[in-house]
Design an enzyme around this catalytic site. Sequence first.
Site, PDB file in Angstrom:
ATOM      1  CB  SER A  40      -0.846  -0.018   1.266  1.00 45.19           C
ATOM      2  OG  SER A  40      -1.381   1.249   1.521  1.00 45.19           O
ATOM      3  CE1 TYR A  92      -4.753  -1.951   4.972  1.00 42.46           C
ATOM      4  CE2 TYR A  92      -3.376  -0.090   4.362  1.00 42.46           C
ATOM      5  CZ  TYR A  92      -4.146  -1.179   4.004  1.00 42.46           C
ATOM      6  OH  TYR A  92      -4.290  -1.493   2.682  1.00 42.46           O
ATOM      7  CE  LYS A 102      -1.577  -3.935   3.087  1.00 41.08           C
ATOM      8  NZ  LYS A 102      -1.999  -5.233   2.543  1.00 41.08           N
TER       9      LYS A 102
HETATM   10  C1  UD1 Z   1      -7.015   3.806   1.111  1.00 42.83           C
HETATM   11  C2  UD1 Z   1      -7.165   2.338   1.386  1.00 42.83           C
HETATM   12  C3  UD1 Z   1      -5.919   1.659   1.774  1.00 42.83           C
HETATM   13  C4  UD1 Z   1      -4.865   1.925   0.811  1.00 42.83           C
HETATM   14  C5  UD1 Z   1      -4.701   3.414   0.716  1.00 42.83           C
HETATM   15  C6  UD1 Z   1      -3.652   3.739  -0.294  1.00 42.83           C
HETATM   16  C7  UD1 Z   1      -9.086   1.393   2.288  1.00 42.83           C
HETATM   17  C8  UD1 Z   1      -9.821   1.167   3.544  1.00 42.83           C
HETATM   18  N1  UD1 Z   1      -8.052   2.157   2.458  1.00 42.83           N
HETATM   19  O1  UD1 Z   1      -6.915   4.568   2.296  1.00 42.83           O
HETATM   20  O2  UD1 Z   1      -6.122   0.274   1.824  1.00 42.83           O
HETATM   21  O3  UD1 Z   1      -3.686   1.339   1.228  1.00 42.83           O
HETATM   22  O4  UD1 Z   1      -5.916   4.012   0.309  1.00 42.83           O
HETATM   23  O5  UD1 Z   1      -3.454   5.118  -0.324  1.00 42.83           O
HETATM   24  O6  UD1 Z   1      -9.451   0.959   1.217  1.00 42.83           O
HETATM   25  N2  UD1 Z   1     -12.599  10.715   3.464  1.00 42.83           N
HETATM   26  C9  UD1 Z   1     -13.601  11.595   3.799  1.00 42.83           C
HETATM   27  N3  UD1 Z   1     -14.826  11.097   4.123  1.00 42.83           N
HETATM   28  C10 UD1 Z   1     -15.104   9.759   4.113  1.00 42.83           C
HETATM   29  C11 UD1 Z   1     -14.056   8.865   3.778  1.00 42.83           C
HETATM   30  C12 UD1 Z   1     -12.812   9.382   3.461  1.00 42.83           C
HETATM   31  O7  UD1 Z   1     -13.392  12.811   3.818  1.00 42.83           O
HETATM   32  O8  UD1 Z   1     -16.256   9.368   4.422  1.00 42.83           O
HETATM   33  C13 UD1 Z   1     -11.277  11.259   3.046  1.00 42.83           C
HETATM   34  C14 UD1 Z   1     -10.096  10.765   3.871  1.00 42.83           C
HETATM   35  O9  UD1 Z   1      -9.873  11.605   4.962  1.00 42.83           O
HETATM   36  C15 UD1 Z   1      -8.985  10.820   2.824  1.00 42.83           C
HETATM   37  C16 UD1 Z   1      -9.703  10.492   1.519  1.00 42.83           C
HETATM   38  O10 UD1 Z   1     -11.065  10.801   1.734  1.00 42.83           O
HETATM   39  O11 UD1 Z   1      -8.468  12.109   2.720  1.00 42.83           O
HETATM   40  C17 UD1 Z   1      -9.566   9.034   1.092  1.00 42.83           C
HETATM   41  O12 UD1 Z   1      -9.962   8.198   2.160  1.00 42.83           O
HETATM   42  P1  UD1 Z   1     -10.260   6.635   1.923  1.00 42.83           P
HETATM   43  O13 UD1 Z   1     -11.119   6.467   0.737  1.00 42.83           O
HETATM   44  O14 UD1 Z   1     -10.783   6.090   3.198  1.00 42.83           O
HETATM   45  O15 UD1 Z   1      -8.842   6.017   1.571  1.00 42.83           O
HETATM   46  P2  UD1 Z   1      -7.467   6.066   2.395  1.00 42.83           P
HETATM   47  O16 UD1 Z   1      -7.683   6.310   3.824  1.00 42.83           O
HETATM   48  O17 UD1 Z   1      -6.576   7.019   1.683  1.00 42.83           O
END
Ligand code: UD1
Length: 339
Positions: A124, A151, A155
């Site tokens: 990751s 997590y 990795k």
């Molecule tokens: C994801 C993956 C991880 C991978 C990584 C690689 C999952 C659970 N996580 O993490 O396995 O290794 O990418 O970069 O699949 N956000 C919001 N609101 C929400 C959800 C997320 O604002 O409801 C924001 C988060 O703060 C972040 C972004 O959206 O800035 C992406 O979040 P998310 O989709 O959860 O992915 P990662 O945490 O980056």
Amino acid sequence: MTVLVTGGAGYIGSHICVELLEQGYQVIVADSLINSSEEAIERVEKITGKRIFFYQANLCHKQDVAEIFDEEDIDAVIHVAGHRSIAQSVIDPLEYYYNDIAGTLVLCNAMRKHNVRKMIFSSSAMVYGDLEVDDMPLREKSPCGKVSSPYGRIKVALEQMMRDIHHADPEWNIVLLRYFNAIGAHPSGLIGDYPKMTPNNLVPYIGEVAVGRQKSVGIFGDDYPTPDGTGIRDYIHVFDVAKGHVAALKLMEQEPAVRTYNLGTGHGYSVFDVIHTYEKVCGVPIPYEIRQKRPGDIAVLYADPSKAERELGWKAEKTLEEMCADSYRWKSNSNGYKF
Ligand code: UD1
């Protein structure tokens, strides 16, 4: 060539299976179904018109794994199985360390016993940790910063373990693929991301709002040091991620080594960029509200994918619009899987 895909009923694993079958590989899947459904396997068979040999197996159970290796003639392993929620890894690190580390140890031991030494490991972008905006884009040689979640630390540990295994026995041929943020779904709308629990990732959650199952998206922090204050990620279509694995399998025809590649697009998009693109592509308004930062989250993360392009001959092709459109098709056309 016969490939064992661990976690092959899951989101990324099922897309890898489609690509493998379409490229003529025989596919065996080992999946515990803890966070996935066997129906995904049936859908992959429907898309490709080809058969998968499925084992319901928990990698932490030696007996489950031994049975597969005793019965099947495996040439290579694509190891995708593992827990996937960064936030949950902060809440329950013991479960995360146990499941992912013990499972990988059992798997590698069985591979050694049966003389299978080709391994593609799902790593990751989280291994790079919390670096500064100036450190972007991330190269495979970029220093690993302060990794912010169990997590990510798992990795890092498993990558290191793979290097040690190769160091002790150079016949091991290992590719470490560092995924950035895989989103989207198969264009057929038959397979996609469908965790058993309410999704806590951005794009699946936006999809829930778009189809009316949730009221609004919570934006986790709007005061990050980024242009619009929200987190920036390198979103990549799951189909492109799957293709990266087939490219890695082909590369393993070369001499054994440990090779590491970023699977990303090289473009960073903020949470607002993604929400607005989703709205544009789907014609559905996405209400949002600003919430607290999520523990373990980092500000900015995007890849330099040029090494993969040079050495694997692989490049992500799909745009953010295509990712959002495919995600929406999956969400709106299906009721997911039966569990
Ligand atoms: C994801 C993956 C991880 C991978 C990584 C690689 C999952 C659970 N996580 O993490 O396995 O290794 O990418 O970069 O699949 N956000 C919001 N609101 C929400 C959800 C997320 O604002 O409801 C924001 C988060 O703060 C972040 C972004 O959206 O800035 C992406 O979040 P998310 O989709 O959860 O992915 P990662 O945490 O980056």
